[in-house]
Design an enzyme around this catalytic site. Structure first.
Site, PDB file in Angstrom:
ATOM      1  N   GLU A   1      -9.952  12.598   7.493  1.00  0.00           N
ATOM      2  CA  GLU A   1      -9.837  13.944   6.917  1.00  0.00           C
ATOM      3  C   GLU A   1     -11.178  14.664   6.872  1.00  0.00           C
ATOM      4  OE1 GLU A   1      -6.970  13.726   3.307  1.00  0.00           O
ATOM      5  OE2 GLU A   1      -7.828  11.735   3.600  1.00  0.00           O
TER       6      GLU A   1
ATOM      7  N   ASP B   1       0.854  -1.188   0.000  1.00  0.00           N
ATOM      8  CA  ASP B   1       0.000   0.000   0.000  1.00  0.00           C
ATOM      9  C   ASP B   1       0.890   1.239   0.000  1.00  0.00           C
ATOM     10  OD1 ASP B   1      -2.407   1.342  -0.046  1.00  0.00           O
ATOM     11  OD2 ASP B   1      -2.577   1.432   2.128  1.00  0.00           O
TER      12      ASP B   1
ATOM     13  N   HIS C   1      -3.689  14.101   0.922  1.00  0.00           N
ATOM     14  CA  HIS C   1      -3.925  13.168   2.025  1.00  0.00           C
ATOM     15  C   HIS C   1      -2.733  13.131   2.982  1.00  0.00           C
ATOM     16  CE1 HIS C   1      -5.193   9.662   4.258  1.00  0.00           C
ATOM     17  NE2 HIS C   1      -4.072   9.043   3.954  1.00  0.00           N
TER      18      HIS C   1
ATOM     19  N   ARG D   1      -7.880   3.881  13.291  1.00  0.00           N
ATOM     20  CA  ARG D   1      -7.015   5.051  13.494  1.00  0.00           C
ATOM     21  C   ARG D   1      -6.442   5.134  14.902  1.00  0.00           C
ATOM     22  NH1 ARG D   1      -5.655   6.239   8.389  1.00  0.00           N
ATOM     23  NH2 ARG D   1      -7.459   6.818   7.120  1.00  0.00           N
TER      24      ARG D   1
ATOM     25  N   LYS E   1      -4.006  -1.645  10.176  1.00  0.00           N
ATOM     26  CA  LYS E   1      -4.357  -1.757   8.754  1.00  0.00           C
ATOM     27  C   LYS E   1      -4.582  -3.202   8.303  1.00  0.00           C
ATOM     28  CE  LYS E   1      -3.390   2.573   7.244  1.00  0.00           C
ATOM     29  NZ  LYS E   1      -4.228   3.407   6.379  1.00  0.00           N
TER      30      LYS E   1
ATOM     31  N   GLU F   1      -9.204   3.964  -2.394  1.00  0.00           N
ATOM     32  CA  GLU F   1      -7.961   3.813  -3.125  1.00  0.00           C
ATOM     33  C   GLU F   1      -8.197   3.124  -4.474  1.00  0.00           C
ATOM     34  OE1 GLU F   1      -4.709   2.254  -0.888  1.00  0.00           O
ATOM     35  OE2 GLU F   1      -5.466   3.000   1.031  1.00  0.00           O
TER      36      GLU F   1
ATOM     37  N   GLN G   1      -3.655   2.633  14.922  1.00  0.00           N
ATOM     38  CA  GLN G   1      -2.592   3.175  14.069  1.00  0.00           C
ATOM     39  C   GLN G   1      -1.799   4.272  14.775  1.00  0.00           C
ATOM     40  OE1 GLN G   1      -4.086   4.974  10.481  1.00  0.00           O
ATOM     41  NE2 GLN G   1      -2.067   5.551   9.730  1.00  0.00           N
TER      42      GLN G   1
ATOM     43  N   GLU H   1     -10.482   4.002   3.614  1.00  0.00           N
ATOM     44  CA  GLU H   1      -9.559   4.695   2.719  1.00  0.00           C
ATOM     45  C   GLU H   1      -9.930   4.316   1.289  1.00  0.00           C
ATOM     46  OE1 GLU H   1      -5.456   4.074   3.780  1.00  0.00           O
ATOM     47  OE2 GLU H   1      -5.603   5.543   5.400  1.00  0.00           O
TER      48      GLU H   1
ATOM     49  N   THR I   1      -8.714  -5.542   3.932  1.00  0.00           N
ATOM     50  CA  THR I   1      -8.651  -4.647   2.781  1.00  0.00           C
ATOM     51  C   THR I   1      -9.585  -5.219   1.731  1.00  0.00           C
ATOM     52  OG1 THR I   1      -6.335  -4.068   3.231  1.00  0.00           O
ATOM     53  CG2 THR I   1      -7.160  -3.648   1.010  1.00  0.00           C
TER      54      THR I   1
ATOM     55  N   ASP J   1      -9.137   0.352   1.975  1.00  0.00           N
ATOM     56  CA  ASP J   1      -8.139  -0.084   2.960  1.00  0.00           C
ATOM     57  C   ASP J   1      -8.615   0.354   4.348  1.00  0.00           C
ATOM     58  OD1 ASP J   1      -5.709  -1.291   3.720  1.00  0.00           O
ATOM     59  OD2 ASP J   1      -4.765   0.674   3.888  1.00  0.00           O
TER      60      ASP J   1
END
Length: 398
Positions: free
Chosen positions: A344, A112, A119, A223, A239, A187, A226, A185, A243, A219
Site C-alpha cells: 500500500e 489470519d 487495507h 506479493r 504467506k 498486525e 500471492q 504486514e 510469521t 505476517d
C-alpha cells in the site's frame, strides 16, 4: 499511574499497569515464565513457585483460565506496588540483558483475518483494478484464512526470502524463482488461553474468558507469489513461509484504557456477530525499516473487532485450543503513511519510498530489518508498551 518500587519501570511502558508475560532462559538454566517490569524480567517460578511457571511455554498457565489469570495478575501487581513486597520479589528481578527470550507460547492453530476496511479496499484496487475493491461478503463477516502454525517464529528470527511460482507481467507462463516483492504486514495477534468444545460456538460476549492476551505480528508476504496463486482459494505459499510474533504477551486486562465501542458497521452484523462489549482498541503502531519510521498504522480504525473475529472463527462449531493464535490482518488507516504494508505504501510498487539515506524501496531488499512496535494508554494514566517484533531478510537459498 500505578507506581512500582522497581527502578525506572514507571516511565518505561512496562510498569505495573502492563506486566506482560514471556518465557526466558538464563545461560545454563532451564526456561521459565516471567513478566517484564521495566528493564527486568521477574522470575515467576522463583517468586510464586507454581509449577506452570517452571514450564517452557505459557500454555499450561493460560489453560488454567481467566479466573487464574486475574488472580495471578493481582498478586504480581500487589507485590510490585507495595513496599512489603520488595524483599520477596527483588531477588528475583533479572536484567533483560542477562536472559534469552524464547517463544512465549506453543502455537496450536494460526488464523489470519483481513479486518481493515482501508487495507482490504487498497488491496482490491491494486490487485483487481477493474473490479469493485471489496467482495460482497466483506462487510458481512470477518474474512480470514488458516495459516501455518509451524512457521510462526519468535521476534529476531531471520526471514529467508521465499522461492515460489510467479508469473511476470510480460510472460506467457509462470516461472519458479525467488520472490522479488517481499512485503510486511503489521498486525495485532490474539492468543487463546481457554479452549472450547468441538461443536460449540463461542459468543462475542465470551471473548475475554477465552483470549489471554495480545502480541504484535508481522505476517511476511511474497506479493508476486500471492498474486499468482490466490485465485480461487486465497493465500497459501505467499504467506506460509514465516510469521513473526513479539516475545511478550500483554494481558487483555492491561488494555482496559484502550477499549472503546469500535468502528460503526453497516450493515449491522447478523446476531451471532453482534458486539456485546467494547472491544475496539486504540493502539498506535510504528513500522520501522532499517531504523526509520515509514508508517504509523492506527488500530482504532479496524472494522471488525477481535470478539467478532473469535465468534466467526468458531461459528461453525470449530473448537479452540490453548495456544491458538489469530491475527487481525494488516492494520491500515486512510491518512498519509498509515498503511501497514509496503504494497500500500508504494501502491503496488509504482510509487517507491525514499528513505533518509537516499535509497528507495518498493519491496524489501536482502539485509533489510523491519521492526514493529506499539503503545496504548494504561489504566493508571501511564503508557503501555506492546514490545517489538523484528526480522531481517536473508537471501533466498540457491
Amino acid at each position: 499511574m500505578t507506581t512500582t518500587w522497581v527502578p525506572g519501570a514507571d516511565d518505561s511502558g512496562y510498569g505495573a499497569d502492563n506486566l506482560p508475560y514471556g518465557v526466558f532462559r538464563r545461560p545454563g538454566a532451564e526456561p521459565r515464565v516471567g513478566v517484564r517490569v521495566g528493564d527486568y524480567v521477574l522470575d515467576l517460578a522463583a517468586l510464586l513457585g507454581e509449577p506452570e511457571f517452571h514450564e517452557a511455554t505459557l500454555n499450561p498457565f493460560m489453560a488454567r483460565g481467566a479466573a487464574a489469570w486475574r488472580a495471578t495478575r493481582a498478586k504480581i501487581s500487589g507485590t510490585l506496588t507495595h513496599a512489603d513486597g520488595r524483599a520477596r520479589a527483588e531477588p528475583h528481578l533479572i536484567p533483560l540483558a542477562e536472559v534469552e527470550m524464547l517463544p512465549p507460547f506453543a502455537v496450536a492453530d494460526y488464523v489470519d483475518f483481513y479486518c481493515s476496511l482501508e487495507h482490504a479496499s487498497n488491496v482490491g484496487r491494486i490487485f483487481r483494478p477493474d473490479e469493485e475493491p471489496l467482495k460482497p461478503n466483506w462487510r458481512h463477516l470477518p474474512v480470514g484464512y488458516h495459516g501455518r502454525s509451524g512457521t510462526v517464529v519468535p521476534s529476531g528470527t531471520g526471514i529467508v526470502r521465499p522461492r515460489g511460482q510467479v508469473k511476470p507481467p510480460d510472460a506467457d507462463a509462470p516461472v519458479f524463482s525467488a520472490s522479488n516483492r517481499l512485503d510486511i504486514e503489521a498486525e495485532l495477534g490474539f492468543v487463546v488461553g481457554t479452549p472450547s468444545p468441538l461443536g460449540e460456538p463461542v459468543s462475542p460476549a465470551s471473548f475475554s474468558e477465552h483470549v489471554f492476551g495480545v502480541v504484535l505480528v508481522n505476517d511476511w508476504s511474497a506479493r508476486d507469489v500471492q498474486a499468482w496463486e490466490y485465485v480461487p482459494l486465497g493465500p497459501f505459499l505467499g504467506k506460509s513461509f514465516a510469521t513473526s510474533v513479539s516475545p511478550w504477551v500483554v494481558p487483555l486486562d492491561a488494555l482496559g484504557a484502550a477499549r472503546f465501542p469500535g468502528r460503526e458497521q453497516d450493515p449491522e452484523p447478523l446476531p451471532h456477530l453482534r458486539r456485546r462489549a467494547d472491544w475496539g482498541l486504540d493502539l498506535r503502531l510504528d513500522v520501522r525499516l532499517n531504523g526509520e519510521t515509514v508508517a504509523r498504522p492506527p488500530y482504532d480504525r479496524m472494522y471488525w473487532t477481535p470478539d467478532q473475529m473469535l465468534a466467526h472463527l468458531t461459528s461453525n462449531g470449530s473448537s479452540l485450543r490453548t495456544g491458538d493464535l489469530y491475527a487481525s490482518g494488516t492494520i491500515s488507516g486512510s491518512g498519509p503513511a498509515e498503511q501497514g504494508s509496503l504494497l500500500e505504501l508504494t501502491w503496488g510498487g509504482s510509487e517507491p519510498l525514499t528513505l533518509a539515506d537516499g535509497s528507495t524501496r518498493t519491496f524489501l531488499h536482502d539485509g533489510d530489518t523491519v521492526a514493529i512496535i506499539a503503545e496504548a494508554d494504561g489504566m493508571g494514566g501511564g503508557g503501555i508498551a506492546l514490545g517489538e517484533v523484528t526480522g531481517t531478510v536473508l537471501p533466498a537459498p540457491r
